[in-house]
Write an enzyme that holds these catalytic residues in place. Structure first.
Site, PDB file in Angstrom:
ATOM      1  N   THR A   1      60.842 -85.014   0.370  1.00 58.33           N
ATOM      2  CA  THR A   1      60.049 -86.148  -0.388  1.00 58.33           C
ATOM      3  C   THR A   1      60.117 -87.336   1.069  1.00 58.33           C
ATOM      4  OG1 THR A   1      62.567 -87.567  -1.237  1.00 58.33           O
ATOM      5  CG2 THR A   1      60.717 -86.114  -2.402  1.00 58.33           C
TER       6      THR A   1
ATOM      7  N   GLU B   1      65.971 -82.609  -4.560  1.00 59.16           N
ATOM      8  CA  GLU B   1      65.046 -81.886  -3.898  1.00 59.16           C
ATOM      9  C   GLU B   1      65.430 -80.992  -4.046  1.00 59.16           C
ATOM     10  OE1 GLU B   1      63.655 -85.321  -1.562  1.00 59.16           O
ATOM     11  OE2 GLU B   1      65.204 -84.468  -1.129  1.00 59.16           O
TER      12      GLU B   1
ATOM     13  N   LYS C   1      56.149 -90.907   6.219  1.00 59.09           N
ATOM     14  CA  LYS C   1      57.821 -90.989   6.087  1.00 59.09           C
ATOM     15  C   LYS C   1      58.435 -91.355   6.132  1.00 59.09           C
ATOM     16  CE  LYS C   1      59.562 -95.849   6.075  1.00 59.09           C
ATOM     17  NZ  LYS C   1      60.467 -96.127   4.477  1.00 59.09           N
ATOM     18  N   ASP C   2      59.703 -90.459   6.172  1.00 57.85           N
ATOM     19  CA  ASP C   2      60.925 -90.720   5.843  1.00 57.85           C
ATOM     20  C   ASP C   2      62.103 -90.568   6.365  1.00 57.85           C
ATOM     21  OD1 ASP C   2      61.450 -88.417   7.758  1.00 57.85           O
ATOM     22  OD2 ASP C   2      61.636 -86.605   7.155  1.00 57.85           O
ATOM     23  N   MET C   3      63.498 -90.565   6.325  1.00 58.46           N
ATOM     24  CA  MET C   3      64.768 -90.287   6.749  1.00 58.46           C
ATOM     25  C   MET C   3      65.823 -89.144   7.061  1.00 58.46           C
ATOM     26  SD  MET C   3      66.027 -92.725   3.719  1.00 58.46           S
ATOM     27  CE  MET C   3      67.098 -93.354   4.055  1.00 58.46           C
ATOM     28  N   GLU C   4      64.871 -88.271   7.746  1.00 59.70           N
ATOM     29  CA  GLU C   4      65.615 -86.814   8.290  1.00 59.70           C
ATOM     30  C   GLU C   4      64.419 -86.190   9.058  1.00 59.70           C
ATOM     31  OE1 GLU C   4      66.989 -88.392   4.929  1.00 59.70           O
ATOM     32  OE2 GLU C   4      64.725 -87.096   4.725  1.00 59.70           O
TER      33      GLU C   4
ATOM     34  N   ASP D   1      56.111 -91.993  -3.426  1.00 57.16           N
ATOM     35  CA  ASP D   1      55.563 -92.799  -3.639  1.00 57.16           C
ATOM     36  C   ASP D   1      54.929 -93.742  -2.165  1.00 57.16           C
ATOM     37  OD1 ASP D   1      57.346 -94.491  -0.488  1.00 57.16           O
ATOM     38  OD2 ASP D   1      58.261 -93.386  -1.446  1.00 57.16           O
TER      39      ASP D   1
END
Length: 265
Positions: free
Chosen positions: A114, A36, A197-200, A223
């Site tokens: 992303t 990214e 939704k993300d992870m960070e 996605d």
């Protein structure tokens, strides 16, 4: 402890107000993955800083450069020393954000990356979203008040002019430490009314709020979480193309920010 509303509070309010009326001069871009980050690094001709100002031994990477009147620092948490994969998730994101704010004192944070999107909320592959607010979906603490702490809802810095000028979609962002979505996560995401939704994101928001630095969140959909394809397969299939779209969006955001005050965003 000084009473609420004393001179120190007034001084802090005045400082914040002054910052909002000053042209933005320093931007910190926080990105989780090398895939990214590199398109943005190349677009702005940023160079890696060997003496990053971070603690010795950490894998965190910092790139630096200038665009028009803006100083740009881009940081990503680097690769795991043992496994060689990107240090994704909330812990590395919060640590590198904290260290970067302390070392670089940015005027504005952009968390770019992303994300998964929900078709029921209108998300499509390649869509770019500005997050209106961010929250966690995997910190479940079913005790009064602790439940709210677990969700950790925080508002992104409001940027109506930016959103209108670039015609970006706006939606709520939900953060968790898993790429997949368990039934418990799904229930929390629905409760958060999230579109992406993300992870960070929520981790960056927590640190930015803690240290009083305005933050915005630019997320590109790789996605469709509630779609028919497996998340991992769709994520990998679209990652390269969507990171190119992310770079274009970040470039437009940076160009819009240049020469403006926070209050003009």
């Amino acid at each position: 402890m000084a009473p609420h509303g004393d001179k120190s509070d007034a001084a802090e309010d005045a400082m914040v107000s002054g910052a909002e009326k000053r042209p933005i001069s320093s931007v910190l871009i926080v990105i989780a993955m090398q895939t990214e980050a590199l398109p943005v690094v190349n677009k702005f001709n940023l160079t890696e800083v060997p003496d990053s100002g971070f603690p010795k031994g950490v894998p965190w990477v910092r790139y630096h450069g200038f665009f028009k009147d803006l100083e740009i620092n881009l940081v990503w948490p680097g690769k795991d020393e043992s496994l060689g994969v990107d240090c994704v998730g909330t812990v590395p994101a919060s640590l590198v954000t904290y260290a970067s704010i302390q070392a670089l004192q940015p005027d504005l944070i952009i968390n770019a990356g992303t994300a998964g999107g929900f078709k029921d909320k209108g998300a499509c592959i390649g869509d770019i979203y500005l997050a209106s607010d961010v929250a966690y979906h995997d910190r479940r603490i079913p005790i009064p008040v602790f439940d709210l702490y677990g969700v950790g809802l925080r508002l992104a810095y409001t940027t109506p002019s930016l959103q209108k000028e670039l015609d970006l979609k706006v939606g709520k962002l939900s953060t968790g430490n898993s790429l997949d979505m368990s039934p418990q996560d799904e229930a929390s995401i629905i409760a958060n009314d999230a579109t992406v939704k993300d992870m960070e994101g929520a981790a960056v928001a927590y640190v930015a709020d803690l240290l009083k630095v305005p933050a915005i969140f630019v997320k590109a959909v790789t996605d469709i979480v509630d779609g028919e394809k497996p998340t991992t397969e769709e994520f990998m299939q679209n990652l390269v193309a969507v990171t190119a779209a992310l770079e274009q969006a970040v470039t437009k955001v940076i160009d819009f920010i240049n020469g403006k005050c926070l209050s003009e965003l």
